[in-house]
Write an enzyme that holds these catalytic residues in place. Structure first.
Site, PDB file in Angstrom:
ATOM      1  N   GLU A 175      -2.288  -1.042  -3.981  1.00 38.48           N
ATOM      2  CA  GLU A 175      -3.053  -0.300  -3.171  1.00 38.48           C
ATOM      3  C   GLU A 175      -2.318   0.754  -2.890  1.00 38.48           C
ATOM      4  OE1 GLU A 175      -4.714  -4.336   0.261  1.00 38.48           O
ATOM      5  OE2 GLU A 175      -3.026  -2.268   1.042  1.00 38.48           O
ATOM      6  N   HIS A 234       0.356  -1.434   0.000  1.00 44.06           N
ATOM      7  CA  HIS A 234       0.017  -0.005  -0.093  1.00 44.06           C
ATOM      8  C   HIS A 234       0.952   0.932   0.113  1.00 44.06           C
ATOM      9  CE1 HIS A 234      -4.013   2.038   1.765  1.00 44.06           C
ATOM     10  NE2 HIS A 234      -3.283   3.088   0.808  1.00 44.06           N
ATOM     11  N   HIS A 284      -7.983  -7.735   5.225  1.00 41.26           N
ATOM     12  CA  HIS A 284      -7.589  -6.933   6.097  1.00 41.26           C
ATOM     13  C   HIS A 284      -8.199  -7.510   7.913  1.00 41.26           C
ATOM     14  CE1 HIS A 284      -7.360  -3.010   7.595  1.00 41.26           C
ATOM     15  NE2 HIS A 284      -7.936  -2.909   9.080  1.00 41.26           N
TER      16      HIS A 284
END
Length: 235
Positions: free
Chosen positions: A69, A42, A188
């Site tokens: 991400e 990310h 997640h």
């Protein structure tokens, strides 16, 4: 079921001392060698862990798919077009949050997302959208002029406080996504215990797991914990 290993927090540890180690690329190669099917990072707007140079370095030097991400900003989309990862996952982002707190609001973003998907496809980049297990949000996928390749279901609420009701929401969402002809992933907050339950859900083809693996790696090594997670979701 495929395993995507998120190595953001290798970079978090590196940045804590402003050092050049531990190297995210080295972690990526260990995870791949242990069975990771793809790598996820990310690139946040504040660069709190992964940095631009990490993304380019990973793309050039890993042997598997890279999932990037990013927030839906001009800056991040420009970087994606330069890096050309296998896929991008569009996530919501707030500077004050410790980690991504929820999924995208498709209701408010569906026109913008169609444009992003079309542009990324022109660069041969697959597009994933990070969405809560909420049918009311998922219904707006049908309004998109260009469909995403993947939907990643946000599993944070379930993983923080597991219940059969929350697992059912994920199950129903995965079925809905599959009926739209879109590939379904989940991620997640997932640890070994959560993975054992989520892997039973039909239509989810991959899990993205990061923080729990990096945490366990402190005690058992990244190769060992990645291999164990891959075995957990493959049984």
């Amino acid at each position: 079921m495929k395993l995507g290993v998120n190595i953001d927090h290798v970079a978090t540890l590196r940045n804590a001392r402003g050092a050049s180690y531990p190297d995210p690329l080295k972690a990526a190669k260990i995870a791949i060698n242990a069975g990771a099917d793809f790598l996820t990072v990310h690139l946040r707007e504040d660069r709190r862990h992964i940095r631009d140079e990490d993304v380019f370095n990973l793309k050039q030097n890993i042997s598997t798919e890279l999932n990037l991400e990013i927030a839906a900003t001009e800056e991040m989309l420009k970087i994606a077009k330069e890096v050309k990862p296998y896929s991008i996952c569009i996530v919501p982002e707030k500077r004050e949050e410790l980690t991504t707190e929820g999924g995208l609001n498709i209701v408010n973003m569906h026109s913008k997302l169609s444009g992003i998907i079309e542009e990324m496809h022109s660069f041969d980049i697959k597009v994933s959208l990070f969405i809560d297990p909420n049918i009311n949000q998922l219904k707006y996928l049908e309004k998109l002029e260009r469909k995403p390749d993947i939907i990643e279901i946000h599993t944070g609420d379930y993983c923080d406080n597991p219940s059969e009701e929350k697992l059912k929401l994920i199950t129903n969402s995965a079925e809905y996504i599959n009926n739209l002809g879109i590939e379904c992933h989940a991620g997640h907050g997932i640890n070994y215990k959560h993975a054992k339950e989520i892997k039973k859900i039909p239509h989810i083809s991959a899990l993205n797991i990061g923080h729990s693996l990096i945490s366990e790696a402190i005690f058992h090594g990244l190769h060992s914990v990645t291999k164990k997670m891959k075995m957990t979701i493959s049984k």
